[in-house]
Write an enzyme that holds these catalytic residues in place. Structure first.
Site, PDB file in Angstrom:
ATOM      1  N   CYS A 117       0.827  -1.200   0.000  1.00  0.00           N
ATOM      2  CA  CYS A 117       0.000   0.000   0.000  1.00  0.00           C
ATOM      3  C   CYS A 117       0.869   1.261   0.000  1.00  0.00           C
ATOM      4  CB  CYS A 117      -0.963  -0.043   1.189  1.00  0.00           C
ATOM      5  SG  CYS A 117      -2.258   1.200   1.183  1.00  0.00           S
ATOM      6  N   HIS A 118       0.846   2.053   1.081  1.00  0.00           N
ATOM      7  CA  HIS A 118       1.684   3.239   1.220  1.00  0.00           C
ATOM      8  C   HIS A 118       3.029   2.906   1.873  1.00  0.00           C
ATOM      9  CE1 HIS A 118      -2.222   5.113   0.526  1.00  0.00           C
ATOM     10  NE2 HIS A 118      -1.603   6.259   0.288  1.00  0.00           N
TER      11      HIS A 118
END
Length: 184
Positions: A117-118
């Site tokens: 994800c991030h």
């Protein structure tokens, strides 16, 4: 070898703080433990526990096993970096976390540095993506490209020690890629 012992004798560091995406820490932690791995949740700022973000609100609280300054990188076979927006944004400003991740890239005992994800923001901060194939949540694609990465829109991308995935839907492939790299 049974699935419950495939990762026996492997110790994995999950680095997170408040605001980690709940599924991106808990699902890999539980599944990798079910395959025999030992996991340590490592955090910052003296946190004894950290609180998840679960899609649109605060989620579960998870106990912290170690603080980053007390963790010895040589004790681990893999580093896992869950996402969420808040978690990696906070962690990438912590010099001890960035140094820990950077040193993981230099040690032969570390077989995997995985981010979802991030989470790849931390790989950027540690200087690990230049010239590498990676993926991430689409909103940080430009950040990765600006750091020299070759961004791909795939469920999981492996390049050397780096294993990256896009989002919670990719978690099964992310876990399998981590397991395969640790046993291969």
């Amino acid at each position: 070898m049974s699935n419950s012992t495939i990762l026996k004798n492997k110790t994995l560091a999950l680095i997170a703080t408040d605001g980690f995406e709940q599924s991106e820490l808990l699902q890999p932690k539980q599944e990798l433990e079910s395959r025999g791995a030992t996991t340590h949740v490592i955090s910052i700022n003296g946190n004894k526990s950290i609180r998840a973000w679960d899609q649109k609100d605060w989620g579960e609280t998870v106990s912290v096993d170690k603080q980053i300054e007390d963790a010895n990188i040589a004790d681990y076979d893999a580093i896992i970096l869950p996402g969420g927006q808040m978690n990696p944004d906070i962690l990438r400003t912590d010099k001890k976390v960035v140094a820990f991740i950077k040193s993981a890239s230099e040690l032969s005992n570390i077989k995997v540095i995985a981010a979802i994800c991030h989470g790849p923001w931390l790989l950027v901060e540690a200087g690990l993506v230049d010239g590498k194939q990676v993926t991430s949540y689409p909103s940080i694609r430009t950040d990765l490209k600006n750091a020299g990465a070759n961004w791909q829109d795939n469920t999981v991308v492996t390049d050397g020690k780096l294993i990256t995935s896009r989002n919670p839907d990719d978690i099964p492939n992310f876990i399998d890629a981590i397991s395969q790299r640790l046993t291969g």
